[in-house]
Design an enzyme around this catalytic site. Structure first.
Site, short mmCIF file in Angstrom:
data_model
loop_
_atom_site.label_atom_id
_atom_site.label_comp_id
_atom_site.label_asym_id
_atom_site.label_seq_id
_atom_site.Cartn_x
_atom_site.Cartn_y
_atom_site.Cartn_z
N ASN A 182 6.19 0.82 -3.43
CA ASN A 182 5.95 -0.62 -3.37
C ASN A 182 6.41 -1.21 -4.69
O ASN A 182 5.77 -1.00 -5.72
CB ASN A 182 4.45 -0.85 -3.15
CG ASN A 182 4.06 -2.31 -3.23
OD1 ASN A 182 4.93 -3.19 -3.23
ND2 ASN A 182 2.76 -2.56 -3.31
N LYS A 209 6.52 -4.29 -5.52
CA LYS A 209 5.76 -5.51 -5.86
C LYS A 209 6.70 -6.62 -6.34
O LYS A 209 7.84 -6.68 -5.90
CB LYS A 209 4.69 -5.19 -6.90
CG LYS A 209 3.85 -3.97 -6.52
CD LYS A 209 2.62 -3.82 -7.35
CE LYS A 209 1.90 -2.54 -6.95
NZ LYS A 209 0.62 -2.36 -7.57
N HIS A 226 -2.44 -5.11 1.38
CA HIS A 226 -2.49 -4.56 0.02
C HIS A 226 -3.60 -5.23 -0.77
O HIS A 226 -3.86 -6.43 -0.61
CB HIS A 226 -1.13 -4.74 -0.67
CG HIS A 226 -1.04 -3.95 -1.93
ND1 HIS A 226 -1.57 -4.41 -3.11
CD2 HIS A 226 -0.52 -2.73 -2.19
CE1 HIS A 226 -1.37 -3.48 -4.04
NE2 HIS A 226 -0.73 -2.46 -3.51
N GLU A 238 -3.75 -6.33 -3.66
CA GLU A 238 -3.35 -7.53 -4.41
C GLU A 238 -3.27 -8.74 -3.48
O GLU A 238 -3.57 -9.87 -3.90
CB GLU A 238 -2.02 -7.27 -5.13
CG GLU A 238 -2.21 -6.31 -6.29
CD GLU A 238 -1.04 -5.40 -6.59
OE1 GLU A 238 0.08 -5.68 -6.13
OE2 GLU A 238 -1.26 -4.38 -7.27
N GLU A 259 -6.31 3.07 -0.54
CA GLU A 259 -6.02 2.77 -1.95
C GLU A 259 -7.27 2.24 -2.63
O GLU A 259 -7.56 1.04 -2.54
CB GLU A 259 -4.92 1.72 -2.04
CG GLU A 259 -3.62 2.14 -1.39
CD GLU A 259 -2.45 1.36 -1.98
OE1 GLU A 259 -1.63 1.98 -2.66
OE2 GLU A 259 -2.39 0.15 -1.78
N GLY A 285 -2.77 0.75 -10.32
CA GLY A 285 -2.18 0.21 -11.55
C GLY A 285 -3.04 0.41 -12.78
O GLY A 285 -2.78 -0.18 -13.82
N SER A 327 -2.17 5.04 -8.70
CA SER A 327 -1.73 5.77 -9.89
C SER A 327 -1.23 7.18 -9.58
O SER A 327 -1.45 8.10 -10.38
CB SER A 327 -2.85 5.80 -10.94
OG SER A 327 -3.16 4.47 -11.34
C1 PEP Z 1 -0.03 0.21 -5.12
O1 PEP Z 1 0.15 -0.89 -5.57
O2 PEP Z 1 -0.06 0.38 -3.89
C2 PEP Z 1 -0.22 1.32 -6.04
C3 PEP Z 1 -0.67 2.44 -5.58
O3 PEP Z 1 0.10 1.08 -7.36
P1 PEP Z 1 0.09 2.16 -8.57
O4 PEP Z 1 0.79 3.39 -8.04
O5 PEP Z 1 0.84 1.50 -9.67
O6 PEP Z 1 -1.34 2.43 -8.88
#
Ligand code: PEP
Length: 251
Positions: A11, A13, A96, A98, A168, A174, A214
């Site tokens: 992703n 973003k 997601h 966000e 997630e 992040g 992460s």
């Molecule tokens: C995400 O935004 O779906 C995500 C998992 O981000 P990150 O890997 O940066 O934690």
């Protein structure tokens, strides 16, 4: 090798202008190799058409980060399922964290988006997960169950063939903090059990459940080795071709 479909999706973003996207795509193409996992990347809307053309004929699928539920109309700034389809996109990320946090996307809204995507034959990567306070209070299972039920459990079992789940935990996105492989496995097993309770074992056992939060080259292999983890949704580490393919190759 696991029998379920395995996926690693990046992703991107709101990162990368057109030339940066071209550079990342070139790097991905030069490193791409046969993999046990389906590999996907999600550029921003402005780069989606270019990316879908540039990666056409490769094993990397270009997917969208979001869409609106309406077919068309007075929704300034939005993009519909049929618009995505018209440029060759076949899969869309919905829900997601966000989108939930900064754009107030609720379970009810997401149910509409899921319906619109499926009605247009788009595959959905449906994201959900608890916040840190939920985890600290031990409420993570109840939160996750409610997110799934509210947005997805009006569907027929058959519809789940076009859904991929992405667990997630918000506290791991992040932040550099990853759920332990055991925390991921426990939650994925709980998700599968919840699906089985409503839709039966076949739907539950066929469901691809990704972990996101992460994931990086150093931890991917251990997380992906867990029996109920079928791949990953990758944010930060997906912006570097070397890191992304190190994660893909963790299978
Ligand atoms: C995400 O935004 O779906 C995500 C998992 O981000 P990150 O890997 O940066 O934690």
């Amino acid at each position: 090798m696991k029998m379920r479909k395995q996926i690693v999706a990046g992703n991107w973003k709101m990162n990368n202008n057109l030339s940066q996207t071209e550079a990342l795509i070139d790097a991905l193409k030069s490193k791409s190799q046969a993999s046990n996992a389906e590999v996907m990347v999600a550029p921003t809307f402005t780069n989606l058409y270019h990316a879908s053309q540039a990666l056409h004929g490769t094993t990397i699928e270009v997917i969208a980060q979001n869409m609106h539920f309406a077919e068309n109309g007075a929704y300034t700034g939005e993009v519909s399922a049929s618009m995505l389809k018209s440029i060759g996109v076949k899969t869309v990320i919905l829900g997601h964290s966000e989108r939930r946090e900064y754009f107030n996307e609720t379970d009810d809204l997401l149910a509409k988006k899921v319906d619109a995507a499926l009605a247009n034959d788009l595959r959905v990567i449906f994201c959900f997960g608890e916040e840190l306070a939920d985890r600290k209070s031990g409420n993570q299972d109840a939160i996750v169950e409610a997110q799934l039920k509210n947005a997805l459990f009006h569907l027929e079992g058959e519809a789940f063939k076009n859904i991929v789940l992405a667990y997630e935990p918000v506290w791991a996105i992040g932040t550099g903090e990853t759920a332990t492989p055991e925390q991921a496995q426990d939650m994925h097993a709980f998700i599968r059990k919840t699906l089985a309770g409503t839709y039966g074992d076949d739907v539950a056992n066929d469901m691809t459940i990704l972990y996101g939060g992460s994931v990086k080259p150093a931890n991917a292999q251990e997380i992906f080795s867990k029996p109920d983890v079928d791949g990953g949704l990758i944010g930060g580490a997906a912006l570097k071709a070397d890191d992304f393919f190190a994660i893909v190759n963790a299978f």
